[in-house]
Design a protein around this motif. Structure first.
Motif, short mmCIF file in Angstrom:
data_model
loop_
_atom_site.label_atom_id
_atom_site.label_comp_id
_atom_site.label_asym_id
_atom_site.label_seq_id
_atom_site.Cartn_x
_atom_site.Cartn_y
_atom_site.Cartn_z
N LEU A 61 0.83 -1.19 0.00
CA LEU A 61 0.00 0.00 0.00
C LEU A 61 0.86 1.24 0.00
N GLN A 62 0.56 2.18 -0.91
CA GLN A 62 1.30 3.42 -0.99
C GLN A 62 0.35 4.57 -1.28
N LEU A 63 0.60 5.70 -0.63
CA LEU A 63 -0.18 6.91 -0.84
C LEU A 63 0.77 8.04 -1.19
N VAL A 64 0.46 8.78 -2.24
CA VAL A 64 1.30 9.88 -2.67
C VAL A 64 0.44 11.12 -2.85
N GLU A 65 0.77 12.15 -2.07
CA GLU A 65 0.04 13.41 -2.16
C GLU A 65 0.70 14.34 -3.17
N SER A 66 -0.11 15.18 -3.79
CA SER A 66 0.41 16.21 -4.69
C SER A 66 -0.57 17.38 -4.70
N GLY A 67 -0.10 18.51 -5.24
CA GLY A 67 -0.97 19.67 -5.40
C GLY A 67 -0.75 20.78 -4.39
N GLY A 68 0.14 20.58 -3.46
CA GLY A 68 0.42 21.62 -2.49
C GLY A 68 1.15 22.79 -3.12
N GLY A 69 1.27 23.87 -2.36
CA GLY A 69 1.99 25.04 -2.85
C GLY A 69 1.65 26.27 -2.06
N LEU A 70 2.00 27.41 -2.63
CA LEU A 70 1.76 28.71 -2.00
C LEU A 70 0.53 29.35 -2.64
N VAL A 71 -0.38 29.83 -1.81
CA VAL A 71 -1.59 30.46 -2.31
C VAL A 71 -1.91 31.65 -1.43
N GLN A 72 -2.51 32.67 -2.00
CA GLN A 72 -2.89 33.85 -1.23
C GLN A 72 -4.19 33.59 -0.48
N PRO A 73 -4.41 34.29 0.61
CA PRO A 73 -5.70 34.16 1.31
C PRO A 73 -6.86 34.42 0.36
N GLY A 74 -7.87 33.58 0.48
CA GLY A 74 -9.01 33.67 -0.43
C GLY A 74 -8.87 32.81 -1.67
N GLY A 75 -7.68 32.29 -1.90
CA GLY A 75 -7.44 31.48 -3.09
C GLY A 75 -7.83 30.03 -2.92
N SER A 76 -7.50 29.22 -3.94
CA SER A 76 -7.89 27.81 -3.96
C SER A 76 -6.72 26.92 -4.34
N LEU A 77 -6.78 25.70 -3.84
CA LEU A 77 -5.85 24.63 -4.23
C LEU A 77 -6.63 23.34 -4.27
N ARG A 78 -6.16 22.41 -5.09
CA ARG A 78 -6.73 21.06 -5.08
C ARG A 78 -5.61 20.07 -4.82
N LEU A 79 -5.75 19.34 -3.75
CA LEU A 79 -4.80 18.28 -3.42
C LEU A 79 -5.29 16.95 -3.99
N SER A 80 -4.34 16.13 -4.39
CA SER A 80 -4.65 14.79 -4.87
C SER A 80 -3.89 13.76 -4.05
#
Length: 124
Positions: free
Chosen positions: A2-21
């Protein structure tokens, strides 16, 4: 294995959006609990959102209700965390976790397998 790999992080301004996978391998996603957790510097790891992949039932921490959405694609073996209207207090390392014998909770004790995490920073 079993392996889990996260992606999609980063720097965002307040009020902004990100999608993690969270990409899962080594197991079938159909009958698991999958959770998103975060850990800010100097703080304990906390449950943000969790989902039961068999029926799509979800849990959200009060601090993210109405802003974050967890979803899954069992065929692609991925779980997503859409984060909108982000706040500085959302900053932290975000972890994906999985549990085969899922009880429905969303605490670190409810999950036995963890990814390495992805950094999310909300800052102007």
């Amino acid at each position: 294995q079993l392996q889990l790999v996260e992606s999609g992080g980063g720097l965002v301004q307040p009020g902004g959006s990100l999608r993690l996978s969270c990409a899962a391998s080594g197991f079938t996603l159909d009958y698991y609990g999958i959770g998103w957790f975060r850990q800010a510097p100097g703080k304990e790891r906390e449950g943000v959102s969790c989902i039961r992949t068999s029926d799509g039932s979800t849990y959200y921490a009060d601090s993210v209700k109405g802003r974050f959405t967890i979803s899954r694609d069992n065929a692609k073996k991925k779980v997503y965390l859409q984060m909108n209207r982000m706040k500085t207090e959302d900053t932290g390392v975000y972890y994906c976790a999985a549990e085969a014998f899922y009880s429905g909770g969303c605490t670190t004790l409810d999950f036995g397998s963890w990814g390495q995490g992805t950094q999310v920073t909300v800052s102007s």
